[in-house]
Each structure stands twice: as structure tokens, then as C-alpha cells.
Motif scaffolding. Structure first.
Motif, short mmCIF file in Angstrom:
data_model
loop_
_atom_site.label_atom_id
_atom_site.label_comp_id
_atom_site.label_asym_id
_atom_site.label_seq_id
_atom_site.Cartn_x
_atom_site.Cartn_y
_atom_site.Cartn_z
N SER A 5 0.82 -1.21 0.00
CA SER A 5 0.00 0.00 0.00
C SER A 5 0.85 1.26 0.00
N LYS A 6 1.91 1.25 0.79
CA LYS A 6 2.74 2.45 0.95
C LYS A 6 3.81 2.61 -0.12
N VAL A 7 4.32 1.49 -0.66
CA VAL A 7 5.45 1.56 -1.59
C VAL A 7 5.03 1.36 -3.04
N TRP A 8 4.18 0.40 -3.31
CA TRP A 8 3.81 0.10 -4.70
C TRP A 8 2.47 0.69 -5.11
N ASN A 9 1.71 1.19 -4.16
CA ASN A 9 0.41 1.77 -4.49
C ASN A 9 0.37 3.26 -4.22
N THR A 10 1.46 3.94 -4.53
CA THR A 10 1.45 5.40 -4.42
C THR A 10 0.54 5.95 -5.50
N GLU B 251 1.11 8.05 -7.79
CA GLU B 251 1.81 8.11 -9.07
C GLU B 251 1.90 6.73 -9.72
N LEU B 252 2.24 5.71 -8.94
CA LEU B 252 2.36 4.37 -9.50
C LEU B 252 1.00 3.80 -9.91
N ILE B 253 -0.02 4.09 -9.11
CA ILE B 253 -1.36 3.60 -9.50
C ILE B 253 -1.80 4.27 -10.79
#
Length: 188
Positions: free
Chosen positions: A56-61, A63-65
Motif C-alpha cells: 500500500s505504501k510503496v507500490w500503491n502510491t 503516481e504508481l497507481i
């Protein structure tokens, strides 16, 4: 040399890209069990909750979403769970439900890898019969819950695992994981 394969150190060469010209991102996190307390933090008591928090915190920012969407989570449990004291199908499936419900908010899709097995007779509990039974239970659970069914793909690998060399009784040799990884990345 302009080699586009994943290197021996599992790094992605600089010249690799997806069909949409975006680089692959993500990573690998290991979970030994469907529900455990190997990784605990002040915020969460289970490994699965901590992994969901990390995603949630690292890969679902935001910008990345925006650029990628939520990650596809490749999962598979059972071969280690069966070694736990008093573990039966009912408790295993309850733990799988916990795992999937915990990761559901942070994953766009689940790819569930069925269990591997060894066709030889042995004293180990990971028998063909038990692994097939547990896989069937996971499939039935996913199919019975529409929100999980809509975001899940189940890959049955037990029969295929019988033809690959094993590193030990239950774990397959490195070539299995290399070929499976190549197959997944070829779909991107």
C-alpha cells in the motif's frame, strides 16, 4: 552484449521494457505460510498484514497507481502450512481467506499458483492427494466469493511439477522457477 533476459542476479537489464514501453516494476516478498507472525511490527501482528501495508505504501502510491495500476499479486500457499501442528483443511482455508482478504485492497488481481508435489511415496505430509485436496478447497473458496472470483486466476501446476527436477522432496529445482518467471513476463 545486448541480452534481454533476466540476469543470474535476478536484475532486469536496462534495455528491457514492456510492450507499452514502460519498465517493469515490483518485487518479490516471501511468505512461508497463509497466516503467520514471522514479520511483526507495532502496527500489525501478522506477516500478511505487514506485506499488505508495505504494498500500500510503496507500490500503491498515487503516481504508481496512475501509471501502472495496482500490482498483480502472485500467491501460493500450502506446502509449508501442512507442517504446522493441528493444521487441517478447514483451518488452512480459513487462513487462505484471511490472506486473500488482507491483500485484496492492495492487489489488482491474484494469480494463485497451486501446490507442487512429488509423485514418489514418502513419509512427508505433502502427498499428491493432500495437495490436490487443498488446491480444490482454495479453488472452491475463490469461486464461492464473487469479489475474489472476479479478481483471481488459479494456475494448477501440480501435474506439471511432476516432470521437473526437485531440489528436495517438495521444492522444485531452480529451472522450474526460472521457466515460470519467463512465462509470466512473456505475458506482459
Amino acid at each position: 552484449k545486448n541480452d534481454k533476459r533476466v540476469g543470474a542476479d535476478n536484475s532486469i537489464p536496462q534495455n528491457s521494457s514492456c510492450k507499452n514501453d514502460k519498465r517493469v516494476y515490483g518485487g518479490y516478498m516471501t511468505m512461508e505460510f497463509a497466516r503467520d507472525t514471522e514479520i511483526q511490527t507495532p502496527q500489525y501482528s501478522t506477516t500478511q498484514e505487514n506485506i499488505a501495508s508495505y504494498i500500500s505504501k510503496v507500490w500503491n502510491t498515487p503516481e504508481l497507481i496512475k501509471d501502472w495500476g495496482k500490482p498483480i499479486c502472485v500467491l501460493g500457499e500450502g506446502n509449508h502450512d501442512i507442517l504446522l501442528a493441528n493444521m487441517d483443511t478447514k483451518h488452512f482455508l480459513a487462513n487462505i481467506r484471511f490472506l486473500l482478504k488482507t491483500l485484496q485492497p492492495v492487489c489488482d488481481h491474484f494469480v494463485w499458483l497451486g501446490n507442487t508435489a512429488n509423485g514418489r511415496k514418502s513419509e512427508y505430509p505433502q502427498t499428491m492427494r493432500t495437495m490436490k485436496s487443498w488446491d480444490s478447497g482454495v479453488k472452491e473458496m475463490i469461486e464461492s466469493e464473487p469479489e475474489l472470483q472476479n479478481m483471481s486466476t488459479f494456475l494448477e501446476v501440480l501435474d506439471a511439477s511432476l516432470t521437473f527436477p526437485h531440489a528436495d522432496y517438495i521444492h522444485l529445482g531452480d529451472n522450474w522457477y526460472v521457466e515460470l518467471g519467463r512465462w509470466f513476463t512473456s505475458l506482459m
